[in-house]
Design an enzyme around this catalytic site. Sequence first.
Site, PDB file in Angstrom:
ATOM      1  N   LYS A   1       0.701  -0.790   0.388  1.00  0.00           N
ATOM      2  CA  LYS A   1      -0.168   0.493  -0.117  1.00  0.00           C
ATOM      3  C   LYS A   1       1.190   1.475   0.016  1.00  0.00           C
ATOM      4  O   LYS A   1       2.142   1.146   0.782  1.00  0.00           O
ATOM      5  CB  LYS A   1      -0.830  -0.269   1.178  1.00  0.00           C
ATOM      6  CG  LYS A   1      -0.470   0.231   2.593  1.00  0.00           C
ATOM      7  CD  LYS A   1      -1.200   0.576   3.430  1.00  0.00           C
ATOM      8  CE  LYS A   1      -0.226   1.800   5.083  1.00  0.00           C
ATOM      9  NZ  LYS A   1      -1.590   2.130   5.554  1.00  0.00           N
TER      10      LYS A   1
ATOM     11  N   TRP B   1      -8.527  -0.196   4.722  1.00  0.00           N
ATOM     12  CA  TRP B   1      -9.567   0.727   4.995  1.00  0.00           C
ATOM     13  C   TRP B   1      -9.004   1.369   5.937  1.00  0.00           C
ATOM     14  O   TRP B   1      -9.182   1.770   7.030  1.00  0.00           O
ATOM     15  CB  TRP B   1     -10.116  -0.245   5.917  1.00  0.00           C
ATOM     16  CG  TRP B   1     -10.488  -1.589   5.777  1.00  0.00           C
ATOM     17  CD1 TRP B   1     -12.488  -2.319   4.810  1.00  0.00           C
ATOM     18  CD2 TRP B   1      -9.937  -2.426   5.773  1.00  0.00           C
ATOM     19  NE1 TRP B   1     -12.150  -2.648   4.202  1.00  0.00           N
ATOM     20  CE2 TRP B   1     -10.974  -3.642   4.973  1.00  0.00           C
ATOM     21  CE3 TRP B   1      -8.437  -3.313   5.907  1.00  0.00           C
ATOM     22  CZ2 TRP B   1     -11.015  -4.983   5.115  1.00  0.00           C
ATOM     23  CZ3 TRP B   1      -8.485  -4.745   5.781  1.00  0.00           C
ATOM     24  CH2 TRP B   1      -9.453  -5.841   5.774  1.00  0.00           C
ATOM     25  N   HIS B   2      -8.054   2.034   5.381  1.00  0.00           N
ATOM     26  CA  HIS B   2      -7.330   3.192   6.017  1.00  0.00           C
ATOM     27  C   HIS B   2      -7.718   5.093   5.718  1.00  0.00           C
ATOM     28  O   HIS B   2      -6.802   5.994   5.362  1.00  0.00           O
ATOM     29  CB  HIS B   2      -5.976   3.286   5.644  1.00  0.00           C
ATOM     30  CG  HIS B   2      -5.231   2.024   6.380  1.00  0.00           C
ATOM     31  ND1 HIS B   2      -3.811   1.927   6.591  1.00  0.00           N
ATOM     32  CD2 HIS B   2      -5.992   1.037   7.475  1.00  0.00           C
ATOM     33  CE1 HIS B   2      -3.505   0.975   7.218  1.00  0.00           C
ATOM     34  NE2 HIS B   2      -4.991   0.368   8.233  1.00  0.00           N
ATOM     35  N   TYR B   3      -8.952   4.869   5.266  1.00  0.00           N
ATOM     36  CA  TYR B   3      -9.597   6.104   4.395  1.00  0.00           C
ATOM     37  C   TYR B   3      -9.403   7.476   5.311  1.00  0.00           C
ATOM     38  O   TYR B   3      -9.907   6.958   6.648  1.00  0.00           O
ATOM     39  CB  TYR B   3     -11.050   5.790   3.350  1.00  0.00           C
ATOM     40  CG  TYR B   3     -12.484   4.955   5.237  1.00  0.00           C
ATOM     41  CD1 TYR B   3     -12.698   5.768   5.927  1.00  0.00           C
ATOM     42  CD2 TYR B   3     -11.726   3.832   5.079  1.00  0.00           C
ATOM     43  CE1 TYR B   3     -13.868   4.998   6.890  1.00  0.00           C
ATOM     44  CE2 TYR B   3     -13.162   2.999   5.730  1.00  0.00           C
ATOM     45  CZ  TYR B   3     -13.684   3.930   6.509  1.00  0.00           C
ATOM     46  OH  TYR B   3     -14.631   2.805   7.639  1.00  0.00           O
ATOM     47  N   HIS B   4      -9.788   8.585   4.807  1.00  0.00           N
ATOM     48  CA  HIS B   4      -9.063   9.820   6.010  1.00  0.00           C
ATOM     49  C   HIS B   4      -9.487  10.661   5.682  1.00  0.00           C
ATOM     50  O   HIS B   4      -9.652  10.416   3.804  1.00  0.00           O
ATOM     51  CB  HIS B   4      -8.106   9.923   6.701  1.00  0.00           C
ATOM     52  CG  HIS B   4      -6.660   9.568   5.149  1.00  0.00           C
ATOM     53  ND1 HIS B   4      -5.934   8.515   4.762  1.00  0.00           N
ATOM     54  CD2 HIS B   4      -6.295  10.655   4.662  1.00  0.00           C
ATOM     55  CE1 HIS B   4      -5.563   8.764   3.752  1.00  0.00           C
ATOM     56  NE2 HIS B   4      -5.169   9.847   3.842  1.00  0.00           N
TER      57      HIS B   4
END
Length: 588
Positions: free
Chosen positions: A420, A522-525
Amino acid sequence: MASSSRVVLFFELLACLLCPFELTQGKVKEPFTLKNLPPLQKASSYPAGCATTYDYIIVGGGTAGCPLAATLSLRYRVLLLERGGSPYGNRNVSYMENFHIGLMNMAPDSPSQAFISTDGVINARARVLGGGTCINAGFYSRASSSFIQEVGWDEDLVNKSFPWVEEKIVQWPKIAPWQAALRDGLLQAGVAPFNGYTYDHVSGTKVGGTIFDETGYRHTAADLLAAGDPDNLRVLLHASVHKIVFDSRQGRLKARAIGVQFTDENGRHHQAFLNSNKDSEIIVSAGAIGTPQLLLLSGIGPKNDLKNHNIPVVLHNKYVGKGMADNPMNSIFIPTRSPPRQSLIETVGITEEGVFIEASSGFGQSSESVHCHHGIMSAEIGQLSTIPPKQRTLEAAQKYAHNKLNLPKEVFHGGFILEKIDGPLSTGHLVLTDTDVRNNPAVTFNYFSHPQDLNRCVYGIKTIERILKTNRFSELSADGAGLSMERVLNMSVQANVNLIPKHTNDTESLEQFCKDTVITIWHYHGGCHVGKVVDQHYRVLGVSGLRVVDGSIFSRSPGTNPQATVMMMGRYMGVKILRERLGRAAGV
Ligand code: FAD
C-alpha cells in the site's frame, strides 16, 4: 484451478485479515481490568425531556472517541453517544477467527457497515462501541516522528499518550511462519535493516504490535473507557445522532453548538444539551465517513449541496467532505506447497519510496472459513464483477456462494503479500445521498488519479517480485523452484474482488494491474481538513462550541496503519483540553 475458485480463494485471502494471531512474544501482560467500565446503556433509557446537561457531548464512541471521553470524564461530565451496540459478548468482534464473519455481516445491527465507493471498491466502516478497533486487523504501529511534527503536536504529550494506550490494550505477536518468511524476504530483497519488534515507524523491516492477545481475544478502544470516571461518564448505545443543534440567534457573532438530536434503537427521538459554561463543547468523533456526514446533515457544508437536500444552512463551507483519501492496496496471491499457519499482519517493510509491504496467510485450515456464509459483500460479489452489471443479481450471488461449498480445501493453500502506498496524492470527496444518517454517503477516492501514486504502486509490485525471487519464498513453492511473476499476477487478477472492469493487458502492464486490482486496507481519512474545516485545535471554523477529533482531520494516514495514532490522539486531545481549562490543576 478454475477461475471462480481463484476468486473465492483470493477473497478468503483478502478476508484474511481474518485469521487468528497465535501466541504473543515476550512477557505476558497483566490483564487490563475492565471493572471500572461505566454502565453501557441503551439509548432508549434516556428519559424524555431529560434535564441533565453536560460539559462535553461526544458523538461516536470509536477509536478516538473512547479515549477522549474517558480522559475528559476525569474532570467533567461527559455524554458519549454511539450509534452501534456493545462489543462485549459479541464473538464476531472479540475473536480474531471470526473477523471475516463480522466484516461480511450485512445485518442492520452489524458492527461493520459495508459501503462501496463510487470507484467500485468494497469497503467497511465501524458501527459499534470501540469503532474501527472492533472490526480491524489489529496491527498496531505508531506514526512517524515527522508526521507528529507536521501536525504540530506536543511531542512530550504524544510520548505520554502512546504508552497510555499501549499499557492497556497492546501486545507483541509471536511471529507466525508466513510473517517470518516476509521478514526474511524483505531483508533479502533489500528492505533493510531489521529493526526488531517496535511500535516506532522506522525505515526497513520490523514486527509491530497487536490488539489481539495470546488467545486471539481482541482488546479495543472501548476498554479504554475503564480509565475514565464512571460517575462522570454516561455512555448510550444505539444512539444515532442525526443533527447538531445550534443557537444562531441574531446578535451572535457565530452560531454556537448547544446540543444534539439522536434516535434510539426503537426509532424514538431524543435531545441532549450542553450546560451553559462557555467552554462546554460538542465533539464529533464519528470517523472519516460519519463526521463529514453529520456536519453536512447539521447544515455545515457547501450551501448548494445542503440546499439540494433541503438542509437549512448554518455555515457555508465548501471544504466539508473534500480531500477524502484512501491508501490504495494491491495484493499478490502466492500459492504454497503446504498450508501456512494463519497470521494477520505482523511484519511490515517500510521503504524509502513511500510504499509499505505487509502480508497475511492462513485460510486453509479452518473449515468455518471455507464454508461460512459471507453475505452479499463476499467473494460472490467479487465474482459478479466479471459479469455484466444487469446480470449481477442476488440469485447469481447465491449460486456462487453455493459453488463455494464444493471447493476442495487444497485451493486455499497459500498466503498473500500486499503493498500500500503512504500518503496518496489522489483525493476525492464525500457527498450526501439522502438525509438519513443511517445510510452511507457517496464516497469517491479517485485511486491512482495522480501519476505518482501509480508509480509507487508499480514500485511496490516490483518489490514484491524481488521478495518472491528470494530463496525464502522459492522454498515455499510446490517444487521448491519458485513461481513466475506472470503466474502470480495472473492468479491475482482473476481472484480480484473489486467491481472495476478488468483489461486484457493486466498482467503485462503493472500500471493497468494496479488500477484494475486496487482494493482497500481501510485507512480512508480526510473530509474535515485542518485549515479548511477545523483550526489547529480541531475546532470547527466559523461556529463555536464544536470540535472534531478523529481520522477525518488527517491529510494523510499516520504510520503504516493508523489505529495507534488515532487512539493516541483521543487521549492527547483529552489531556490538552483538560490542561487548557484547568492548567496544572488538571493533573493528567
Ligand atoms: P471509528 O473508529 O470508525 O469511530 C467512529 C465511531 O462513530 C464508530 O463507532 C461509529 O459507529 C460512530 N458513529 C458514526 N456516526 C455516528 C452518528 N451519527 N451517531 C453516533 N455515532 C456515530 N488500522 C490499524 O492501525 N491496523 C489495522 O490492522 C487496521 N485494520 C483495519 C481493518 C478494517 C476492516 C477497518 C475497517 C479498519 C482497519 N484499520 C486498521 C483502520 C483503523 O481501524 C481506523 O482508521 C480507525 O479505527 C478510525 O478511527 P476513527 O476514530 O476515525 O473512527
